[in-house]
Scaffold this active site. Structure first.
Site, PDB file in Angstrom:
ATOM      1  CG  ASP A 184     -14.553  -1.758 -27.329  1.00  0.00           C
ATOM      2  OD1 ASP A 184     -15.573  -1.294 -26.789  1.00  0.00           O
ATOM      3  OD2 ASP A 184     -13.397  -1.373 -27.058  1.00  0.00           O
ATOM      4  CG  ASP A 190     -19.587   1.163 -24.846  1.00  0.00           C
ATOM      5  OD1 ASP A 190     -19.655   0.417 -25.837  1.00  0.00           O
ATOM      6  OD2 ASP A 190     -18.605   1.190 -24.093  1.00  0.00           O
TER       7      ASP A 190
END
Length: 483
Positions: A95, A311
């Site tokens: 992540d 992201d």
């Protein structure tokens, strides 16, 4: 033969092959697979996943990848890492939108005990590792993470953590310090096992989605830029450069993920917005098929959520409502006869039998210092059944209050591009790239330059076949909506 019978036949043939597929592994510690591999799920799961997101140097670190970033086939990446002494394996979500590494610990309350992902869950036990130590609240790591001593801190008290994610799920526990294993690059397409020591969270209590069995993992590996992240800790110890690059291949699957100094190809970069929790950059304008959208001048600079978030841990792409409406109107103006349907009350889909790259416009995001990100129709449109396509763009106005003004670009637009996160120089860059090829990284100890190749750990595994069957089942389930 009609489409339904063809899909059914393919499903039977693929299921019959599952027992014949072998699982090939490389000599790696971090084995990356897709979180949704081998599972039946719907489009809503992707949005649910996205909501949870919001000296002496060794060689670079090679993190082999598996799967691809296509919304109709895959989801979040996760890796297998080694922790403790003796080392044990743990499966953790990769992540870039969070910082700390944490894993579920022995005695954990509401921690999952099984997973539908085809992996065995393991609870970390500090007592079983000879190198493990608890981090006290007056430890330098703790005071640095929390910018000072925690209230009522005493030397014997542990340094605690509590992380709440966008969907309301949370993890809480205490920090420990122990050994981590990773593969450093030692030659062209060669790696060797190396060890380091990092501080990470020992999960004592989970809530929400983190405690359910369906999507269960052992924890989360944050690749954020804070000092508490694993990459920052390894860099501070002189193990790696504070930079990493990835190339997600949604054509052949897998791709490249390397920690360290990227030598080739050279990338043009744009500066990161300072003092932001995520990887934010300055977007200046959006061009749709040669037409620059007329947008408010401050639309990409909203309060403390300045800039555009890059992201790779997010599946889709999210735009403020005024940007979303303007973009969609311009796209539709080039297809005035398009009949739109809403799938699962949130995805805009349509029937189209031609080549989408011929019928829909390219979209260009322009960033500071003349860096452009071009997104082609085959990137922002994804096919869920024969002739049925959906838009990957998501309307921020339909998100939670915290996400309404957010501009976030995820795997949908980052796939098939080499993306560099240069934390040391506070810059991000990218270029279109063949993600099934290789890149070159530098060993700062010797000065040598080595090739790091693409990996596709799923390509010879039962998980890949399971994912194909999953997609066909999903396709069959969706057909009745349009027939």
């Amino acid at each position: 033969m009609d489409l339904r019978r063809l899909v059914a036949l393919l499903m039977v043939l693929l299921v019959a092959q599952l027992g014949l597929v072998s699982f090939s592994l490389g000599n790696v510690v971090f084995k990356v697979q897709h979180k949704f591999a081998g599972r039946i799920r719907n489009l809503t799961e992707f949005k649910a996943h996205d909501a949870r997101r919001h000296s002496r140097l060794l060689s670079s670190v090679d993190l082999p990848l598996g799967g691809n970033g296509h919304p109709a086939e895959t989801g979040l990446y996760f890796a297998k890492i080694g922790l403790g002494n003796p080392s044990k394996d743990y499966y953790v979500q990769v992540d870039t939108g969070s910082d700390i590494l944490w894993v579920n610990c022995i005695g954990c309350d509401k921690c999952p005990t099984k997973s539908d992902l085809g992996i065995k869950l393991t609870l970390y036990d500090p007592a079983s590792s000879v190198s493990a130590t608890r981090v006290s609240c007056d430890d330098d790591f703790c005071t640095s993470t929390y910018n000072g001593l925690l209230p009522d801190c005493k030397k014997e008290l542990p340094c605690q953590y509590n992380v709440v994610y966008g969907d309301g799920s949370s993890t809480a526990g205490y920090f420990v310090r122990d050994a981590v294993q990773f593969e450093r690059v030692t030659g062209n397409l060669q790696t060797a096992l190396s060890n380091g020591t990092i501080t990470f969270g020992c999960g004592a209590q989970q809530s929400g989605g983190l405690g359910t069995s369906g999507e269960a993992l052992d924890g989360i590996l944050g690749f954020g830029q804070a000092n508490s992240s694993m990459i920052s800790q390894l860099a501070a110890a002189g193990k790696v450069k504070r930079a990493f690059a990835h190339c997600l291949d949604n054509v052949n699957g897998g791709g490249i993920f390397a920690i360290g100094e990227l030598v080739s190809p050279k990338l043009h970069t744009t500066p990161m917005v300072p003092n932001q929790a995520h990887y934010n950059v300055y977007m200046e304008e959006i061009e749709v098929g040669g037409t620059v959208l007329e947008l408010p001048t401050d639309v990409f600079d909203s309060g403390d959520r300045r800039g555009t978030i890059i992201d790779s841990g997010t599946t889709l792409a999210y735009l403020p409502e005024v940007v979303y409406d303007s973009m969609m109107n311009e796209i539709r103006s080039q297809q005035p006869g398009l009949s739109l349907h809403t799938v699962e009350e949130q995805f805009i889909c349509f029937k189209y039998s031609g080549n989408v790259d011929d019928g829909f416009p390219d979209i260009k995001f322009h960033f500071k210092d003349s860096l452009t990100l071009t997104v082609y129709p085959h990137d922002y449109l994804f096919q869920i059944s024969e002739d049925i396509w959906c838009f990957g763009w998501q309307n921020g106005g339909m998100q939670s209050k915290d996400g309404r003004d957010m501009t976030l670009l995820g795997d949908l637009v980052l796939s098939n591009k080499l993306v560099l996160y240069d934390i040391e120089n506070q810059a991000i860059g990218w270029t279109e790239y063949n993600c099934s090829s290789s890149i070159k990284v530098k060993d700062d100890k010797s000065g040598s330059v080595y090739s790091v190749g693409a990996e596709n750990l799923s390509s010879a595994s039962p998980l890949l076949s399971g994912r194909i069957v999953t997609f066909l089942l999903f396709l069959l389930a969706m057909l009745h909506r349009f027939t």
